[in-house]
Design an enzyme around this catalytic site. Structure first.
Site, short mmCIF file in Angstrom:
data_model
loop_
_atom_site.label_atom_id
_atom_site.label_comp_id
_atom_site.label_asym_id
_atom_site.label_seq_id
_atom_site.Cartn_x
_atom_site.Cartn_y
_atom_site.Cartn_z
N ARG A 116 0.82 -1.33 0.00
CA ARG A 116 -0.14 0.29 0.40
C ARG A 116 0.60 1.24 -0.48
NH1 ARG A 116 -2.46 -2.58 3.52
NH2 ARG A 116 -4.88 -4.28 2.73
N LYS A 138 3.93 11.56 -10.45
CA LYS A 138 3.01 10.64 -11.61
C LYS A 138 3.78 9.89 -10.82
CE LYS A 138 0.47 13.79 -13.70
NZ LYS A 138 -0.04 13.97 -15.98
N GLU A 180 11.54 18.11 -23.94
CA GLU A 180 10.50 18.82 -22.57
C GLU A 180 10.70 20.14 -21.85
OE1 GLU A 180 7.23 16.83 -21.75
OE2 GLU A 180 7.94 15.51 -22.05
N LYS A 222 8.70 23.40 -13.66
CA LYS A 222 7.94 21.85 -13.36
C LYS A 222 7.27 21.83 -11.89
CE LYS A 222 6.58 17.31 -14.16
NZ LYS A 222 6.71 16.10 -14.51
N GLU A 232 -3.52 17.52 -10.76
CA GLU A 232 -3.61 18.42 -11.84
C GLU A 232 -5.14 18.54 -11.81
OE1 GLU A 232 -1.57 15.68 -14.75
OE2 GLU A 232 -3.47 16.09 -16.74
N ARG A 236 -2.21 22.16 -13.34
CA ARG A 236 -0.14 21.15 -13.84
C ARG A 236 -1.32 21.04 -15.49
NH1 ARG A 236 1.29 16.70 -11.08
NH2 ARG A 236 2.40 15.59 -12.32
N ASN A 240 1.07 19.58 -19.93
CA ASN A 240 0.44 18.50 -20.94
C ASN A 240 0.33 19.06 -22.51
OD1 ASN A 240 -0.12 16.07 -19.73
ND2 ASN A 240 -1.93 17.07 -18.74
N HIS A 243 1.06 17.48 -25.45
CA HIS A 243 1.33 15.96 -25.30
C HIS A 243 0.22 15.18 -25.84
CE1 HIS A 243 4.64 16.54 -22.19
NE2 HIS A 243 4.95 15.26 -22.41
N HIS A 247 0.94 11.92 -27.75
CA HIS A 247 0.79 10.61 -26.62
C HIS A 247 0.25 9.78 -27.89
CE1 HIS A 247 0.94 11.97 -22.66
NE2 HIS A 247 1.84 11.19 -22.30
N HIS A 259 9.66 9.54 -26.69
CA HIS A 259 8.78 10.20 -26.01
C HIS A 259 9.00 11.89 -26.31
CE1 HIS A 259 5.75 12.06 -23.16
NE2 HIS A 259 6.50 12.73 -22.40
N1 NAD Z 1 5.90 10.73 -14.71
C1 NAD Z 1 5.93 12.25 -15.89
O1 NAD Z 1 5.50 13.59 -15.03
C2 NAD Z 1 6.21 11.97 -16.97
C3 NAD Z 1 6.85 13.01 -17.46
C4 NAD Z 1 7.56 12.58 -18.44
C5 NAD Z 1 7.78 11.63 -18.95
N2 NAD Z 1 7.52 10.29 -18.78
C6 NAD Z 1 8.13 9.30 -19.19
O2 NAD Z 1 8.70 9.11 -19.01
C7 NAD Z 1 9.50 8.04 -19.87
C8 NAD Z 1 10.27 8.41 -21.29
O3 NAD Z 1 11.61 8.86 -20.65
P1 NAD Z 1 12.81 8.72 -21.15
O4 NAD Z 1 13.02 9.25 -22.09
O5 NAD Z 1 13.77 9.04 -19.53
O6 NAD Z 1 13.00 6.87 -21.74
P2 NAD Z 1 13.55 5.58 -21.19
O7 NAD Z 1 13.87 5.55 -19.11
O8 NAD Z 1 13.30 4.40 -21.58
O9 NAD Z 1 15.29 6.24 -20.64
C9 NAD Z 1 15.72 5.86 -22.18
C10 NAD Z 1 17.20 5.26 -22.97
O10 NAD Z 1 18.06 5.59 -21.75
C11 NAD Z 1 18.74 5.37 -20.75
N3 NAD Z 1 19.36 5.48 -20.33
C12 NAD Z 1 19.24 6.48 -19.33
N4 NAD Z 1 20.11 7.39 -18.60
C13 NAD Z 1 20.83 6.95 -19.19
C14 NAD Z 1 22.19 7.19 -19.09
N5 NAD Z 1 23.14 7.81 -18.40
N6 NAD Z 1 23.40 6.55 -20.00
C15 NAD Z 1 22.86 5.54 -20.96
N7 NAD Z 1 21.80 5.56 -20.94
C16 NAD Z 1 20.89 5.98 -20.47
C17 NAD Z 1 17.75 3.96 -20.81
O11 NAD Z 1 18.06 2.53 -20.10
C18 NAD Z 1 17.03 3.96 -21.72
O12 NAD Z 1 17.04 3.24 -23.04
C19 NAD Z 1 7.78 7.90 -21.57
O13 NAD Z 1 7.16 6.46 -20.34
C20 NAD Z 1 6.98 9.45 -20.23
O14 NAD Z 1 5.73 8.47 -20.53
C21 NAD Z 1 6.72 10.32 -17.60
ZN ZN Z 2 5.95 14.66 -20.98
#
Ligand code: NAD
Ligand code: ZN
Length: 369
Positions: A116, A138, A180, A222, A232, A236, A240, A243, A247, A259
């Site tokens: 939980r 999130k 972003e 942010k 949100e 907030r 988006n 997005h 998306h 993304h």
């Molecule tokens: N929670 C939120 O508020 C929020 C906001 C924006 C995006 N997101 C989510 O984030 C995700 C995208 O994040 P992302 O682009 O970081 O993707 P990811 O976590 O897949 O990372 C991208 C790639 O980079 C690699 N990587 C990460 N750090 C590294 C490093 N230091 N050295 C070498 N390789 C490295 C990872 O292994 C992966 O292959 C999506 O799923 C999106 O929906 C969430």
């Molecule tokens: Zn995003």
């Protein structure tokens, strides 16, 4: 971020992970730390970090999963929670999410649901995770009906962005994170957007100081938005921007479009949409396009995707209500628009959206898709 704007600290500094034991003792003391990292980040940074934490006398187990958006699923969530249960981690445990946004969202959702809910610490290693996903609370996973449709608000106890980890991040991932950051400038700070554009060559070359400056300013923007509206209900929604279309592009390309790239494409499309419906100042889309192109980001909806498909996919987006899709729109660069009734998203009838996107598709120069 200013202390008043958040209940947790965001540490942005090269080498910050070396100070992690002391930071954890303050913000998230625990009997057992489940360090969760993907298959790319675990060998690069995870194993070293585990050894370092163990050296400081902490109890740590490392849990890994295959890198990529394809792992943000119920199956991987289940496998990780089962591993934590098998380790006997109790309510005095904590999750350390080391990696990009996928790890942050997935490990965050493990922390949110495990027994939980147990404390979470975000240790972002991708630029996208540092500037955006690690802050705001999130967490969640993707399901067949769409992205991020199952999740929870579970704010971290602490965020530690060690900018040295960006040294191993591929350039394509740096660019995705910068999309972003451009969004933060677009919704809140025109001069920040212009600074990013001017610093593009340094940023793309991995200049540590320039990247740290981006992380700090983005976290600030942010953080302010999230502090004003943690769940949100209002402002907030501005985060988006780009997005709704973004998306849809991700889903329609079966998550082959990263993304950040999808957000770049989505921002240009939604700026054009905003101009078409008379909400966004003319020229805004062109201005965004120039900034994104300086960062070598894609700006056009990938060929083969029809505007109708985008609009239908957007309907399934969780931000959509009924058949009229709601979009977060800009008033101009640096400022989000509000409806006459004070709402932060604008209802756009599907036919109108299709017409505007058609126009966008024909006017947008070919991007790097
Ligand atoms: N929670 C939120 O508020 C929020 C906001 C924006 C995006 N997101 C989510 O984030 C995700 C995208 O994040 P992302 O682009 O970081 O993707 P990811 O976590 O897949 O990372 C991208 C790639 O980079 C690699 N990587 C990460 N750090 C590294 C490093 N230091 N050295 C070498 N390789 C490295 C990872 O292994 C992966 O292959 C999506 O799923 C999106 O929906 C969430
Ligand atoms: Zn995003």
């Amino acid at each position: 971020m200013p202390a008043a704007a958040a209940a947790y600290d965001v540490v942005v500094e090269p080498g910050a992970l070396l100070r992690l034991p002391a930071l954890l003792a303050d913000a998230a003391p625990a009997h057992h730390y489940a360090l969760i990292a993907d298959s790319t980040v675990a060998p690069l940074w995870g194993e070293k970090l585990r050894a370092q934490l163990e050296g400081a006398g902490l109890r740590v187990s490392l849990h890994t999963f295959p890198a990529g958006e394809g792992s943000k699923t119920r199956d991987v969530w289940a496998a990780l929670t089962d591993e934590l249960l098998a380790r006997g981690i109790g309510r005095d445990g904590a999750v350390l999410a080391l990696g990009g946004g996928v790890t942050g969202d997935l490990a965050g959702f493990v922390a949110a649901t495990y027994l939980r809910g147990i404390p979470l610490v975000q240790l972002p290693t991708s630029l996208l995770a540092m500037v955006d996903s690690s802050v705001g609370g999130k967490t969640g996973i993707d399901v067949p009906a769409g992205k991020n449709l199952v999740g929870a608000f579970h704010p971290p106890r602490l965020v530690v962005a060690d900018t040295e980890t960006l040294g191993t991040l591929p350039e394509a991932e740096l660019r995705a994170g910068l999309a972003e950051a451009v969004k933060h400038g677009a919704i809140a700070d025109r001069s920040y957007l212009e600074w990013i554009e001017g610093a593009a060559p340094r940023l793309l070359a991995g200049d540590a100081e320039a990247l740290a400056a981006v992380v700090r300013r983005s976290v600030e923007i942010k953080g302010e938005v999230v502090a004003a509206d943690p769940f949100e209900g209002g402002v907030r929604a501005a985060l988006n921007f780009g997005h709704t279309v973004g998306h849809a592009v991700e889903a329609l390309t079966h998550y082959q479009t990263p993304h950040g790239y999808a957000v770049a494409i989505g921002m240009v499309a939604e700026a054009r949409l905003g101009e078409a419906v008379g909400v966004t100042e003319d020229g805004t889309a062109e201005r965004l396009l120039a900034a994104l192109r300086a960062l070598a980001l894609p700006t056009a909806i990938p060929g083969g995707i029809a505007p109708e498909e985008i609009v239908v996919a957007a309907r399934r987006d969780k931000k959509a209500r009924r058949a009229v899709t709601r979009y977060a729109l800009l008033e101009r660069i640096g400022r989000v628009a509000r409806t006459a009734g004070g709402e932060w998203t604008f209802p756009v009838e599907e036919e109108r959206a299709v017409a505007a996107l058609e126009e966008a598709t024909s006017r947008a120069p070919r991007g790097i898709s």
